[in-house]
Motif scaffolding. Structure first.
Motif, mmCIF file in Angstrom:
data_model
loop_
_atom_site.group_PDB
_atom_site.id
_atom_site.type_symbol
_atom_site.label_atom_id
_atom_site.label_comp_id
_atom_site.label_asym_id
_atom_site.label_seq_id
_atom_site.Cartn_x
_atom_site.Cartn_y
_atom_site.Cartn_z
ATOM 1 N N UNK B 298 -70.307 71.378 -15.868
ATOM 2 C CA UNK B 298 -70.455 72.556 -14.882
ATOM 3 C C UNK B 298 -72.329 72.682 -14.434
ATOM 4 N N UNK B 299 -72.557 71.574 -14.569
ATOM 5 C CA UNK B 299 -74.302 70.935 -14.510
ATOM 6 C C UNK B 299 -74.275 70.238 -12.449
ATOM 7 N N UNK B 300 -75.397 70.046 -12.537
ATOM 8 C CA UNK B 300 -75.510 69.126 -10.702
ATOM 9 C C UNK B 300 -75.932 67.907 -11.432
ATOM 10 N N UNK B 301 -75.704 66.970 -10.851
ATOM 11 C CA UNK B 301 -77.189 65.991 -10.927
ATOM 12 C C UNK B 301 -78.560 66.282 -11.790
ATOM 13 N N UNK B 302 -79.065 67.430 -10.930
ATOM 14 C CA UNK B 302 -80.158 67.482 -11.206
ATOM 15 C C UNK B 302 -80.522 68.594 -12.839
ATOM 16 N N UNK B 303 -80.020 68.515 -13.772
ATOM 17 C CA UNK B 303 -79.336 69.113 -14.923
ATOM 18 C C UNK B 303 -79.690 68.012 -15.694
ATOM 19 N N UNK B 304 -79.460 66.003 -15.107
ATOM 20 C CA UNK B 304 -79.559 65.408 -16.221
ATOM 21 C C UNK B 304 -81.266 64.833 -16.848
ATOM 22 N N UNK B 305 -81.271 64.317 -17.643
ATOM 23 C CA UNK B 305 -83.171 63.702 -17.886
ATOM 24 C C UNK B 305 -83.042 62.271 -17.649
ATOM 25 N N UNK B 306 -81.582 61.765 -18.043
ATOM 26 C CA UNK B 306 -81.384 60.185 -18.080
ATOM 27 C C UNK B 306 -80.180 60.234 -17.973
ATOM 28 N N UNK B 307 -80.099 58.310 -17.324
ATOM 29 C CA UNK B 307 -78.749 57.781 -16.915
ATOM 30 C C UNK B 307 -78.529 56.839 -17.612
ATOM 31 N N UNK B 308 -77.380 56.118 -17.864
ATOM 32 C CA UNK B 308 -77.003 54.669 -18.106
ATOM 33 C C UNK B 308 -76.266 54.598 -17.008
ATOM 34 N N UNK B 309 -76.605 53.967 -15.771
ATOM 35 C CA UNK B 309 -75.338 53.352 -15.085
ATOM 36 C C UNK B 309 -74.672 52.082 -14.833
ATOM 37 N N UNK B 310 -73.818 51.629 -14.664
ATOM 38 C CA UNK B 310 -72.789 51.009 -14.500
ATOM 39 C C UNK B 310 -73.412 49.532 -13.446
ATOM 40 N N UNK B 311 -74.841 48.669 -14.294
ATOM 41 C CA UNK B 311 -75.590 47.560 -13.228
ATOM 42 C C UNK B 311 -75.286 46.239 -12.993
ATOM 43 N N UNK B 312 -73.833 45.870 -13.248
ATOM 44 C CA UNK B 312 -73.708 44.611 -13.359
ATOM 45 C C UNK B 312 -73.832 43.696 -12.705
ATOM 46 N N UNK B 313 -74.769 44.113 -11.249
ATOM 47 C CA UNK B 313 -75.540 43.545 -10.476
ATOM 48 C C UNK B 313 -76.477 44.642 -9.612
ATOM 49 N N UNK B 314 -77.822 44.411 -9.251
ATOM 50 C CA UNK B 314 -78.488 45.193 -8.631
ATOM 51 C C UNK B 314 -77.525 46.101 -7.849
ATOM 52 N N UNK B 315 -77.381 45.482 -6.917
ATOM 53 C CA UNK B 315 -76.291 46.672 -5.898
ATOM 54 C C UNK B 315 -74.983 47.624 -6.148
ATOM 55 N N UNK B 316 -74.968 47.828 -7.745
ATOM 56 C CA UNK B 316 -74.362 48.513 -8.733
ATOM 57 C C UNK B 316 -74.339 49.425 -9.027
ATOM 58 N N UNK B 317 -76.561 49.477 -9.049
ATOM 59 C CA UNK B 317 -76.968 50.419 -10.083
ATOM 60 C C UNK B 317 -77.439 51.522 -8.583
ATOM 61 N N UNK B 318 -77.468 50.794 -7.626
ATOM 62 C CA UNK B 318 -77.973 51.133 -6.078
ATOM 63 C C UNK B 318 -76.965 52.095 -5.688
ATOM 64 N N UNK B 319 -75.557 51.420 -5.808
ATOM 65 C CA UNK B 319 -74.479 51.965 -5.308
ATOM 66 C C UNK B 319 -74.718 53.319 -6.084
ATOM 67 N N UNK B 320 -74.517 53.457 -7.755
ATOM 68 C CA UNK B 320 -74.702 54.100 -8.221
ATOM 69 C C UNK B 320 -75.375 55.533 -7.979
ATOM 70 N N UNK B 321 -76.081 55.387 -7.322
ATOM 71 C CA UNK B 321 -77.264 56.768 -7.685
ATOM 72 C C UNK B 321 -76.685 57.508 -6.762
ATOM 73 N N UNK B 322 -76.310 56.919 -4.902
ATOM 74 C CA UNK B 322 -75.537 57.660 -4.479
ATOM 75 C C UNK B 322 -74.130 58.124 -4.923
ATOM 76 N N UNK B 323 -73.200 57.631 -5.396
ATOM 77 C CA UNK B 323 -72.281 57.713 -6.456
ATOM 78 C C UNK B 323 -72.479 59.135 -7.456
ATOM 79 N N UNK B 324 -72.822 58.846 -7.551
ATOM 80 C CA UNK B 324 -73.358 59.787 -8.853
ATOM 81 C C UNK B 324 -74.240 60.686 -8.222
ATOM 82 N N UNK B 325 -74.158 61.208 -7.051
ATOM 83 C CA UNK B 325 -75.058 62.006 -7.003
ATOM 84 C C UNK B 325 -76.412 61.647 -7.047
ATOM 85 N N UNK B 326 -77.019 61.109 -7.152
ATOM 86 C CA UNK B 326 -78.909 61.387 -7.528
ATOM 87 C C UNK B 326 -79.601 61.651 -6.554
#
Lengths: 418, 418
Positions: B298-326
């Protein structure tokens, strides 16, 4: 013991049984459908097409209407024999049947892979995170050389001290058979009787790979594989797939008015290498799994009407009789001789034909046992039907006992009627 | 968007998001401990010894006294790179740390193996079947030739049309990078900024494999691996292990007076082969996993204080920003440039160094992300500590997006204080 009755093992060695915490399971899980492909050698099929067959059969088996879109989550068991799709092999089959999007997790505990997939589906439903969960499994094993098969089976054994020193699975189970013969006087003929019984059952199962009867003489005179085990004491290698559908108590009425409850679930693990265990004449992981499942279901082995047990080798079925509490340690040879575990006996075991006659496509086996439990409890087991059963057990072992999982399924109408 | 603030993606394409059923989870799960080995190349270690290090670190990290005998169940993630113990590799490590007997299930969803192991531990606890569950993972990848490594990474990709036609993982992610650059104008410099940020964080993490800073010039001038991705846009191959301890609300008070709740859990799957998806500029499985986890928490991405995302390749981190709603689709390049995801920014991402700098021992990665979440929420992240965080997210992807899993962890004292 020779009168064919079933007794509970009252005492399990403390060293092997870690007493469970009290069960506080909050939501019941039900088995509403299950289906499988035939088991055998199918060069014209792929792992995906076999899975599709099993999935469609499971969906079709649900008594009331079932829409695959209602599946919330999937768990897929496979060892990945052949290595063609070792990673993400769960999503690789669920996408093929149109479930892409749905969370899918591959589960692997060697030959118990899909027994554990069923367990995960039960946990998902009990957790409240899924109302409808698919548990399935598959394996394709017949498209490679026997050396390659040996490698792929070997990877489920202990690597450094067993596989790399040349120990095969038949070799490991042969050690267990020798120990049991030495300690309890179990005979080769008793081992052969497991094959005779399971072939008699498998001959009544249209999905069985080796669906023919064999005589005691056939079974006794087969060539030796790993002394004392001969060819009829060993299951075949197989291709096949199986699926089961597990739903929560909140939705079960949508799918059936004859519900089958997952009354008990138990699992255990152990040293992967046989050589590291204190006993060769029992499988401690099976004992722990069974004790936990009986405790959760609040039953004794005497309350069972049939059981599908892990008979990868004939000795494994005899060990299961003892580990699951069908008889006292050392009495399994007498129990098979008594006829109590034949169709029509007190506790029919492996009515499907078991791994020996029905076949053993590794990742499919655990879910395939659940298919037989579903058929028996639904009264759809045809010529091998047990008369109005209330409860059945499935028992699936990984490797030589590094992991084991037991389920107890209970037909609610019969429970109420009794 | 360039002001560094975080917005929720309001609309997720219907085609990718299968709306979840209402959550009826009945029991809360808590993260009470987590630990890992260093990540790197350790020829003197085995998968078992690395796992032992991680297990001991997790046990030692529990605030109050914790006895390993209290573990009811274990889930172990590994791809099994190298094939040394492909079957029963879960029980093979739990027996090594003295847990033989305890049910142990291997879970595999390629690079998301132990993210899904954590999910299974949460389900086990929520189901009522376990009060204390261990989730761990491991991989040993540096003891083989680069060709062998390519094979083992390849088995997580689609077999028939990707791996067997020579497509590597870097090749698959390079296609995603090219598509994103074409569609949104994302630049190589923006990709390189992911490396610069993650190395800056990893330099503050004693467990990081590549724990050194890199300049934008270093990152820009590295040799090409798979155009447009260069060496600094790719994570290393690594050895390592990680473990997390998940307990139920009924026992959490025994272990800590500063509880961290598993507030949200989400997962999704998809076609294993990239070529079968409708989009190359996003990972639908990640979107589904995130939407489900946010809904449950019951939260929005704005409620997060940090995130560990799957950056196996640099593009994967950028995709994560969008897919996770950052940020909105197409705005990830701007987001990394804004500095919002650096330490000290609005939403620090990959404070551990991420897969890029901390390392990526496949089966350990998902549990390793949970280790960082635990450290941050416990105030034990040292030089890379985020100031009094309340909530953190972990995001773990299998293959090129065949599976994804997201967790939201929430420190209860901070929730109450706010």
């Amino acid at each position: 013991m020779s009168n064919g009755s079933i007794q509970r093992v009252r005492t399990v060695d403390e060293i092997y049984f870690i007493p469970g915490r009290p069960f506080s399971c909050m939501r019941d899980a039900y088995l509403v459908g299950a289906g499988q492909s035939a088991y055998g050698a199918f060069p014209e099929e792929s792992y995906r097409s076999l899975f599709r067959t099993a999935f469609d059969a499971a969906v079709d088996s649900v008594p009331d209407e079932f829409d695959a879109d209602e599946i919330d989550e999937a768990f897929i068991g496979t060892l990945g024999v052949g290595g063609r799709q070792l990673g993400l092999s769960g999503p690789a089959v669920t996408e093929h049947v149109g479930l892409d999007g749905v969370p899918c997790t591959r589960v692997e505990n060697a030959c118990a892979a899909s027994g554990f997939a069923v367990r995960q589906a039960v946990q998902a439903v009990k957790s409240g995170m899924a109302d409808v969960a698919l548990a399935g499994g598959f394996e394709v094993m017949t498209d490679m050389s026997s050396d390659a098969t040996k490698y792929w089976l070997g990877v489920s054994g202990e690597t450094e001290w067993e596989r790399l020193s040349g120990t095969t699975f038949s070799g490991v189970y042969a050690q267990m058979a020798s120990a049991h013969m030495n300690e309890y006087g179990t005979t080769r003929e008793q081992l052969s009787r497991v094959a005779v019984k399971n072939h008699a059952n498998g001959a009544k199962n249209p999905h069985a790979q080796l669906g023919f009867e064999c005589s005691l003489e056939d079974a006794q005179s087969a060539p030796v594989v790993a002394d004392p085990l001969n060819l009829y004491h060993c299951c075949p290698t197989s291709d096949g797939a199986a699926c089961a559908l597990i739903v929560s108590e909140d939705v079960v009425d949508d799918y059936t008015d004859d519900p089958i409850r997952v009354a008990g679930v138990g699992a255990g693990s152990d040293s992967v290498g046989l050589f590291q265990r204190d006993t060769y004449t029992g499988v401690p992981a099976s004992r722990r799994a069974a004790e936990t499942a009986y405790e959760m279901a609040d039953i004794d082995p005497a309350d069972l009407d049939f059981a599908e047990v892990h008979d990868c080798f004939a000795i494994a079925e005899l060990l299961a009789y003892e580990d699951l509490g069908f008889c006292e340690p050392g009495e399994a040879g007498d129990l098979i001789e008594s006829g109590a575990t034949e169709l029509g006996g007190d506790l029919p075991v492996n009515t499907s034909g078991g791994l020996k006659s029905k076949g053993h496509p590794i990742g499919a086996t655990g879910a395939g046992q659940v298919v037989e439990a579903f058929k028996q409890l639904s009264g759809k087991a045809g010529e091998r039907q047990v008369e109005t059963p209330t409860r059945g057990l499935t028992h699936n072992v990984g490797g030589s006992g590094g992991a084991a999982v037991v389920h107890v399924f209970e037909r609610q109408q019969e429970v109420s009627a009794r």
